[in-house]
Design a protein around this motif. Structure first.
Motif: not given
Length: 368
Positions: A20-21, A25, A27, A45, A71, A75, A128, A130
């Protein structure tokens, strides 16, 4: 929990959570495999390739792309490892362009020698975002289709744009990447794939011993800001002549302003083939492992980048490896850099009612 889907041919797609971002969000990860055991892992992502396993001359499979273990790494990272790039791959000088009499100002995310530009679609480009994904299998092909909607004004660009990327892993160990885009207003569009390859395995050594051949008699020399400074120039009698195979490191440190400006190779080659039709692009070969990568494309250019701008202390990567400069190379098939400001370059403007398309194939083999 993973959800596999497969075809009788042995091609399969496995779907599972990836994390999860920071802003909450979800992924997903899609694992594509074929009957030969080749495997490609893609996350939603940035529609990013995070792993790619292919065998060497002895049949030993290894991950041949640079990336991160989590992840959070993608990011936080700024190297574009494995990402889908858009709306506009490569650089736009000054972060501005004029289209149909109107000037558009874009967020700046790179300054080279005091000269600003927008790089790879801006700080919140497609890498960047989703993407929405759907797995596909059939006829010996494992695939995932990813879609993204870019609203009018995002990162400064006009028009609402819907884009699709399809990753297809074919039975012959070819990864096909197909892009499509539709818009409701004229807008520049230049999608590309930004995977860093090291055919020796998990970035164990620099790629200076890799042999590379590029199907191009011309390339784009750049100014101090890494923006093309003129029309395509002949590669003959320069370190940019890869019409026959050369080791990456053979001439990369030769004197001259072009290699100095890129700190090595970070230039676009004007391919010999006809844009819009599939044609040869490049071949890379690692003599140590025997792995070979053959690239064909519909695009008129390829940015050959040798990872020169990775941090001198190394970018923290997978399994504790630090990626030093020149431990990966990119072959980014694309339209030419700064094309929105260069009417003499191949057109990059997508139009309503006229779908934008691009296709590139990465075929992996190994010496007998």
């Amino acid at each position: 929990m993973s959800t596999p889907s497969s075809a009788p041919s042995g091609a399969s797609v496995t779907r599972q959570p990836y994390g999860r971002t920071a802003d909450g969000q979800d992924v997903e990860l899609f694992i594509l495999t074929n009957a030969s055991g080749m495997r490609v892992d893609v996350i939603t992502y940035g529609a990013t390739i995070v792993r790619l396993f292919t065998p060497d001359r002895d049949g030993r499979s290894a991950d041949v792309v640079l990336g991160y273990d989590t992840l959070a790494g993608y990011e936080a990272g700024s190297c574009f490892f494995g990402a889908t790039i858009g709306r506009f791959g490569n650089r736009i000088a000054g972060g501005r362009f004029t289209l149909n009499g109107e000037t558009y100002e874009l967020p700046i995310n790179q300054v080279v020698e005091g000269r600003p530009c927008q790089l790879h679609g801006g700080p919140e480009g497609f890498h960047r975002q989703i993407w929405k994904a759907t797995p596909r299998t059939g006829d010996g092909v494992a695939a995932v289709e990813m879609k993204h909607f870019s609203p009018d004004g995002h990162m400064g660009y006009p028009g609402n744009v819907s884009v699709t990327v399809i990753y297809r892993l074919l039975a012959d160990n070819t990864l096909e990447v197909e892009f499509a885009g539709e818009t409701d207003a004229p807008t520049p569009l230049n999608l590309t794939q930004h995977t860093y390859f090291n055919l020796g395995g998990p970035a164990a050594k620099p790629i200076v011993d890799h042999m590379v051949q590029i199907a191009a008699a011309r390339y784009l020399a750049v100014d101090a800001g890494l923006i093309p400074e003129g029309p395509p120039a002949p590669v003959a009698a320069t370190p940019f002549d890869f019409t026959a195979p050369h080791a990456v490191g053979e001439r990369i440190n030769e004197p001259g302003d072009q290699l100095a400006r890129g700190e090595g190779y970070d230039h676009c080659w004007a391919l010999d083939g006809v844009g819009g039709e599939m044609h040869p692009c490049a071949v890379a070969h690692d003599p140590a492992s025997g792995r070979r990568l053959e690239v064909t494309t519909t695009e008129p250019g390829v940015q050959f980048y040798t990872g020169n701008h990775l941090p001198p202390e190394g970018e923290p990567g997978k399994s504790g490896v630090r990626y030093l400069p020149r431990t990966g190379f990119c072959l980014e098939t694309q339209r030419f850099p700064d094309s929105p400001n260069r009417p003499d370059f191949p057109d990059t403007v997508a139009l309503p009612g006229k779908p934008w398309r691009s296709r590139t194939r990465f075929k992996f083999t190994a010496d007998e």
